[in-house]
Design an enzyme around this catalytic site. Structure first.
Site, PDB file in Angstrom:
ATOM      1  N   ASN A   9       0.866  -1.179   0.000  1.00 39.37           N
ATOM      2  CA  ASN A   9       0.000   0.000   0.000  1.00 39.37           C
ATOM      3  C   ASN A   9       0.900   1.225   0.000  1.00 39.37           C
ATOM      4  O   ASN A   9       1.489   1.555   1.024  1.00 39.37           O
ATOM      5  CB  ASN A   9      -0.890  -0.044   1.258  1.00 39.37           C
ATOM      6  CG  ASN A   9      -1.701   1.225   1.432  1.00 39.37           C
ATOM      7  OD1 ASN A   9      -1.815   2.044   0.517  1.00 39.37           O
ATOM      8  ND2 ASN A   9      -2.267   1.404   2.625  1.00 39.37           N
ATOM      9  N   TRP A  10       0.987   1.879  -1.157  1.00 38.16           N
ATOM     10  CA  TRP A  10       1.916   3.008  -1.286  1.00 38.16           C
ATOM     11  C   TRP A  10       1.330   4.294  -0.703  1.00 38.16           C
ATOM     12  O   TRP A  10       1.993   5.326  -0.671  1.00 38.16           O
ATOM     13  CB  TRP A  10       2.292   3.211  -2.756  1.00 38.16           C
ATOM     14  CG  TRP A  10       3.121   2.085  -3.325  1.00 38.16           C
ATOM     15  CD1 TRP A  10       3.530   0.943  -2.681  1.00 38.16           C
ATOM     16  CD2 TRP A  10       3.641   1.984  -4.659  1.00 38.16           C
ATOM     17  NE1 TRP A  10       4.271   0.148  -3.529  1.00 38.16           N
ATOM     18  CE2 TRP A  10       4.354   0.766  -4.757  1.00 38.16           C
ATOM     19  CE3 TRP A  10       3.574   2.797  -5.789  1.00 38.16           C
ATOM     20  CZ2 TRP A  10       4.995   0.352  -5.928  1.00 38.16           C
ATOM     21  CZ3 TRP A  10       4.210   2.392  -6.950  1.00 38.16           C
ATOM     22  CH2 TRP A  10       4.914   1.184  -7.022  1.00 38.16           C
ATOM     23  N   LYS A  11       0.084   4.271  -0.289  1.00 36.21           N
ATOM     24  CA  LYS A  11      -0.577   5.436   0.321  1.00 36.21           C
ATOM     25  C   LYS A  11      -0.398   6.678  -0.555  1.00 36.21           C
ATOM     26  O   LYS A  11      -0.381   6.567  -1.771  1.00 36.21           O
ATOM     27  CB  LYS A  11      -0.060   5.657   1.746  1.00 36.21           C
ATOM     28  CG  LYS A  11      -0.085   4.387   2.596  1.00 36.21           C
ATOM     29  CD  LYS A  11       0.097   4.671   4.049  1.00 36.21           C
ATOM     30  CE  LYS A  11       0.268   3.376   4.812  1.00 36.21           C
ATOM     31  NZ  LYS A  11       0.106   3.524   6.232  1.00 36.21           N
ATOM     32  N   HIS A  95      -9.450   0.910   4.914  1.00 34.58           N
ATOM     33  CA  HIS A  95      -8.181   1.115   5.625  1.00 34.58           C
ATOM     34  C   HIS A  95      -8.414   2.044   6.815  1.00 34.58           C
ATOM     35  O   HIS A  95      -9.236   2.965   6.748  1.00 34.58           O
ATOM     36  CB  HIS A  95      -7.145   1.722   4.657  1.00 34.58           C
ATOM     37  CG  HIS A  95      -5.760   1.714   5.219  1.00 34.58           C
ATOM     38  ND1 HIS A  95      -5.329   2.647   6.129  1.00 34.58           N
ATOM     39  CD2 HIS A  95      -4.723   0.867   5.016  1.00 34.58           C
ATOM     40  CE1 HIS A  95      -4.080   2.373   6.463  1.00 34.58           C
ATOM     41  NE2 HIS A  95      -3.681   1.297   5.807  1.00 34.58           N
ATOM     42  N   GLU A  97      -6.836   4.463   7.896  1.00 34.13           N
ATOM     43  CA  GLU A  97      -6.647   5.894   7.603  1.00 34.13           C
ATOM     44  C   GLU A  97      -7.891   6.460   6.920  1.00 34.13           C
ATOM     45  O   GLU A  97      -8.229   7.629   7.106  1.00 34.13           O
ATOM     46  CB  GLU A  97      -5.382   6.093   6.742  1.00 34.13           C
ATOM     47  CG  GLU A  97      -4.140   5.868   7.601  1.00 34.13           C
ATOM     48  CD  GLU A  97      -2.918   5.385   6.842  1.00 34.13           C
ATOM     49  OE1 GLU A  97      -2.923   5.401   5.602  1.00 34.13           O
ATOM     50  OE2 GLU A  97      -1.945   4.979   7.514  1.00 34.13           O
ATOM     51  N   GLU A 167      -5.190  -5.166  10.751  1.00 38.27           N
ATOM     52  CA  GLU A 167      -4.184  -4.123  10.927  1.00 38.27           C
ATOM     53  C   GLU A 167      -4.476  -3.357  12.215  1.00 38.27           C
ATOM     54  O   GLU A 167      -5.290  -2.421  12.213  1.00 38.27           O
ATOM     55  CB  GLU A 167      -4.237  -3.146   9.754  1.00 38.27           C
ATOM     56  CG  GLU A 167      -3.991  -3.777   8.411  1.00 38.27           C
ATOM     57  CD  GLU A 167      -3.455  -2.756   7.411  1.00 38.27           C
ATOM     58  OE1 GLU A 167      -2.368  -2.990   6.881  1.00 38.27           O
ATOM     59  OE2 GLU A 167      -4.104  -1.721   7.208  1.00 38.27           O
ATOM     60  N   GLY A 173       2.420   2.248  10.721  1.00 43.40           N
ATOM     61  CA  GLY A 173       3.347   3.363  10.519  1.00 43.40           C
ATOM     62  C   GLY A 173       4.018   3.837  11.793  1.00 43.40           C
ATOM     63  O   GLY A 173       4.636   4.898  11.805  1.00 43.40           O
ATOM     64  N   SER A 213       3.527  -2.121  10.385  1.00 40.01           N
ATOM     65  CA  SER A 213       4.986  -2.086  10.555  1.00 40.01           C
ATOM     66  C   SER A 213       5.659  -3.427  10.264  1.00 40.01           C
ATOM     67  O   SER A 213       6.597  -3.815  10.970  1.00 40.01           O
ATOM     68  CB  SER A 213       5.345  -1.573  11.957  1.00 40.01           C
ATOM     69  OG  SER A 213       4.860  -0.256  12.135  1.00 40.01           O
ATOM     70  N   GLY A 234       2.815  -1.194   4.293  1.00 39.81           N
ATOM     71  CA  GLY A 234       2.838   0.235   3.986  1.00 39.81           C
ATOM     72  C   GLY A 234       4.255   0.704   3.723  1.00 39.81           C
ATOM     73  O   GLY A 234       4.814   0.515   2.642  1.00 39.81           O
ATOM     74  N   GLY A 235       4.878   1.297   4.724  1.00 39.11           N
ATOM     75  CA  GLY A 235       6.198   1.919   4.579  1.00 39.11           C
ATOM     76  C   GLY A 235       7.224   1.064   3.849  1.00 39.11           C
ATOM     77  O   GLY A 235       7.915   1.540   2.927  1.00 39.11           O
TER      78      GLY A 235
HETATM   79  C1  PEP Z   1      -0.744   0.010   6.030  1.00 41.38           C
HETATM   80  O1  PEP Z   1      -0.852   1.180   5.758  1.00 41.38           O
HETATM   81  O2  PEP Z   1      -1.606  -0.802   5.622  1.00 41.38           O
HETATM   82  C2  PEP Z   1       0.398  -0.415   6.832  1.00 41.38           C
HETATM   83  C3  PEP Z   1       0.387  -1.605   7.349  1.00 41.38           C
HETATM   84  O3  PEP Z   1       1.402   0.505   6.995  1.00 41.38           O
HETATM   85  P1  PEP Z   1       2.856   0.241   7.683  1.00 41.38           P
HETATM   86  O4  PEP Z   1       3.386  -1.042   7.085  1.00 41.38           O
HETATM   87  O5  PEP Z   1       3.673   1.427   7.281  1.00 41.38           O
HETATM   88  O6  PEP Z   1       2.633   0.132   9.132  1.00 41.38           O
END
Ligand code: PEP
Length: 251
Positions: A9-11, A95, A97, A167, A173, A213, A234-235
């Site tokens: 997920n590049w957000k 998600h 967010e 999640e 994040g 994470s 994500g990251g």
């Molecule tokens: C996400 O946004 O779905 C996620 C898991 O982010 P991160 O890996 O950065 O925690």
């Protein structure tokens, strides 16, 4: 036997140029890895450029959200037919967010989910508890309510076309990860609820990713758990080698 599934997920990151470059690096970095499904989910303006970069490879393309109407006066929204035209196979829905900053609820996730399934997209449905909810020992109650809300009115056949992503909001994040045991406990619980809502065979067929994470150094321990079928990343998905290492850990 569920095939593990790792999605990036590049957000809100990467211009179309940058996204195409990253996608080409991901294609190289994961080439030759088999036994795992892989998808990348760039922002909307980059979808077509990334589609061309992954065309002919085993990497699927996903979007990060969609609306339930196909067209009309809904400024700022994109529809399932539009995503299909851009080459999307997957779509992330619900998600945290989106829930936290854009007012999404279980009900709006459910409407999006029904539309995505009808359109032939493969949805990744996110759920997870906040830190306050975990500390108040309400994790199971919260994720069960989110799951029931999201799946409301869906048949067993529909549900088998969905990937769930557990999640925990406090792990997204933040650099904090649920321990393998904490994550496995929730994944096992979600599978039990699925079995109660549908039947055991359906519960065993649905993939449940972990997200929060995930990094190359903690991925293997998480993905080794019986009920964890890969991850939503994500990251670490913004760096091709790190993402590929996570994909390898899922095999
Ligand atoms: C996400 O946004 O779905 C996620 C898991 O982010 P991160 O890996 O950065 O925690």
């Amino acid at each position: 036997m569920r095939t593990p599934f790792v999605a990036g997920n590049w957000k809100l990151n990467k211009t179309p140029d940058e996204a195409e470059t990253l996608a080409r690096c991901v294609v190289d970095a994961v080439s030759g890895i088999t036994g795992v499904d892989v998808a990348i989910c760039p922002p909307f303006p980059a979808l077509e450029r990334v589609a061309s970069a992954v065309r002919g490879t085993a990497i699927g393309l996903g979007a990060q959200n969609m609306y339930w109407a196909s067209e009309g006066a809904f400024t700022g929204e994109v529809s399932a037919p539009m995503l299909l035209t851009c080459g999307c196979e997957y779509v992330i829905l619900g998600h945290s967010e989106r829930r936290q900053f854009f007012g999404e609820t279980d009900e709006t996730v459910n409407r999006r989910l029904k539309t995505a399934l009808r359109a032939g997209l493969k949805p990744i449905v996110c759920l997870g508890e906040s830190l306050d909810e975990r500390q108040a020992d309400r994790t199971e109650q919260v994720v069960e309510a989110q799951m029931r809300g999201a799946l409301n009115g869906l048949s067993a056949d529909d549900v088998q076309g969905i990937t769930l992503a557990y999640e925990p909001v406090w792990a997204i994040g933040t650099g904090l990860t649920a321990t393998s045991e904490q994550a496995e406990a929730v994944h096992g619980f979600l599978r039990q609820v699925l079995a109660r809502l549908y039947r055991d065979e359906v519960a065993q067929a649905v993939r449940i990713q972990y997200g929060g994470s995930v990094k190359p150094d903690n991925a293997a321990a998480l993905f080794d758990q019986d009920n964890i079928d890969g991850g939503l990343i994500g990251g670490a998905s913004l760096e091709a080698d790190a993402f590929a290492a996570i994909v390898k850990a899922a095999v």
